[in-house]
Scaffold this motif. Sequence first.
Motif, short mmCIF file in Angstrom:
data_model
loop_
_atom_site.label_atom_id
_atom_site.label_comp_id
_atom_site.label_asym_id
_atom_site.label_seq_id
_atom_site.Cartn_x
_atom_site.Cartn_y
_atom_site.Cartn_z
N UNK A 75 -2.88 13.62 -8.64
CA UNK A 75 -2.37 12.11 -8.96
C UNK A 75 -3.55 11.50 -10.14
N UNK A 76 -4.75 11.94 -9.62
CA UNK A 76 -5.87 11.34 -10.66
C UNK A 76 -5.61 11.90 -12.22
N UNK A 77 -5.33 13.24 -12.05
CA UNK A 77 -5.06 13.83 -13.29
C UNK A 77 -4.04 13.38 -14.34
N UNK A 78 -2.91 12.88 -13.51
CA UNK A 78 -1.70 12.46 -14.10
C UNK A 78 -1.83 11.11 -14.59
N UNK A 79 -2.77 10.44 -13.74
CA UNK A 79 -3.32 9.01 -14.44
C UNK A 79 -4.14 9.27 -15.80
N UNK A 80 -5.08 10.14 -15.73
CA UNK A 80 -5.61 10.06 -16.91
C UNK A 80 -5.00 10.84 -18.02
N UNK A 81 -3.74 11.44 -17.94
CA UNK A 81 -3.25 11.91 -18.80
C UNK A 81 -2.56 10.90 -19.69
N UNK A 82 -2.12 9.75 -18.72
CA UNK A 82 -1.38 8.45 -19.35
C UNK A 82 -2.70 8.06 -20.36
N UNK A 83 -3.72 8.06 -20.13
CA UNK A 83 -4.76 7.33 -20.82
C UNK A 83 -4.84 8.30 -21.94
N UNK A 84 -4.83 9.67 -21.73
CA UNK A 84 -5.04 10.35 -23.17
C UNK A 84 -3.76 10.19 -24.10
N UNK A 85 -2.67 9.80 -23.45
CA UNK A 85 -1.48 9.43 -24.41
C UNK A 85 -1.58 8.39 -25.48
N UNK A 86 -2.67 7.62 -24.93
CA UNK A 86 -2.87 6.69 -26.08
C UNK A 86 -3.72 6.87 -27.14
N UNK A 87 -4.17 8.22 -27.05
CA UNK A 87 -5.32 8.56 -28.20
C UNK A 87 -4.25 9.63 -29.18
N UNK A 88 -3.36 10.49 -28.29
CA UNK A 88 -2.71 11.34 -29.04
C UNK A 88 -1.22 11.03 -28.94
N UNK A 89 -0.39 11.67 -29.93
CA UNK A 89 1.08 11.63 -29.78
C UNK A 89 1.61 12.87 -28.97
N UNK A 90 1.34 12.59 -27.68
CA UNK A 90 1.65 13.92 -26.70
C UNK A 90 2.98 14.07 -26.57
N UNK A 91 3.56 15.36 -26.69
CA UNK A 91 5.07 15.71 -26.46
C UNK A 91 5.11 15.61 -25.01
N UNK B 103 0.89 -1.26 0.13
CA UNK B 103 -0.03 0.08 0.05
C UNK B 103 0.91 1.39 -0.15
N UNK B 104 1.93 1.20 0.88
CA UNK B 104 2.99 2.54 0.88
C UNK B 104 3.64 2.66 -0.21
N UNK B 105 3.96 1.61 -1.17
CA UNK B 105 4.63 1.59 -2.60
C UNK B 105 3.52 1.83 -3.62
N UNK B 106 2.34 1.52 -3.18
CA UNK B 106 1.30 2.19 -4.37
C UNK B 106 1.22 3.67 -4.35
N UNK B 107 1.16 4.08 -2.91
CA UNK B 107 0.87 5.69 -3.08
C UNK B 107 2.31 6.14 -3.58
N UNK B 108 3.39 5.79 -3.10
CA UNK B 108 4.80 6.24 -3.82
C UNK B 108 4.55 6.32 -5.26
N UNK B 109 4.09 5.29 -5.97
CA UNK B 109 4.07 5.33 -7.31
C UNK B 109 2.97 6.25 -7.74
N UNK B 110 1.91 6.48 -7.05
CA UNK B 110 0.99 7.62 -7.62
C UNK B 110 1.49 8.86 -7.35
N UNK B 111 2.44 9.20 -6.33
CA UNK B 111 3.18 10.60 -6.11
C UNK B 111 4.19 10.64 -7.39
#
Length: 305
Positions: A255-271, A162-170
Amino acid sequence: MDIGLVGLGKMGGNMRSRLREAGHTVVGYDRNPDLADADSLASMVEQLPSPKVVWVMVPAGDPTRETVAALGELLGEGDLVVDGGNSKWTDDQANAAMLADKGVGFVDCGVSGGVWGLQNGYALMCGGSDEDVAKVQPALDALKPAEGGFVHAGRKPGAGHFAKMVHNGIEYAMMQSYAEGWELLEKVDLVEDVPAVFDSWRSGTVIRSWLLDLLVAAIEDDTHLDQLRGYADDSGEGRWTVEAAIDNAVPMNVIAASLFARFTSRQDDSPAMKAIAAMRNQFGGHAVHTEAPVGGDANPDVRGG
């Protein structure tokens, strides 16, 4: 100490080397016979003195669950299993209960350090009883950095992961911030040497970090990251972090926004996602997605970060 190690890939193989350099005896098992010291799980277990300690470093999910279940049939009273992969904490609770019925202890250990851990040591976040952690403490001491880098996060199964999970979210959020800053500096025709700007931030600023060091290394090799696609994988921990935030009504906007940004990256070639992909490759050796004719990643691996 004597320890079994299951899974000798990028992380597991380096961990075996670091343990041996510290004077410990490691019997490793891997499905690739070229990497293994034993030809089966059973053979590995047979070579260990009692109480036996086996550290598992295989992909999270079914591979880990199946490996732990198999070890439960091979180990006995007083033995110990350590899950050092990226398992979800709820899996730890189930595995600990299953092994406890057989008298086998369980420690979950979040591991951070990527391909650099052999040289620098690994940050280790453990969950489990004091007695079980003590059984593997010599190995933990060998794997961690010279100073700090280890925590017994809690006595309940799952505390370490659980601690490592939060670490990765950060980590997701920090990488996203660096990446967006890099994209803006690249976009505006004003700053002449973007890599030098990032390099200057590595000393004396409040945003210096190892991730910044890795981004600088990446853009010094490929200034505009032209060799990468703006596509960033996620390994699961970011999703689990956001899910836990929802379950516990904890606001987690960045953290939620950064996760969703990765999802967006699979739709567009994001710089910006080129920078994320570059940092992931730098710290963990994770596969990157390249444009033809280079041919893409030959061995995709989305574990970690």
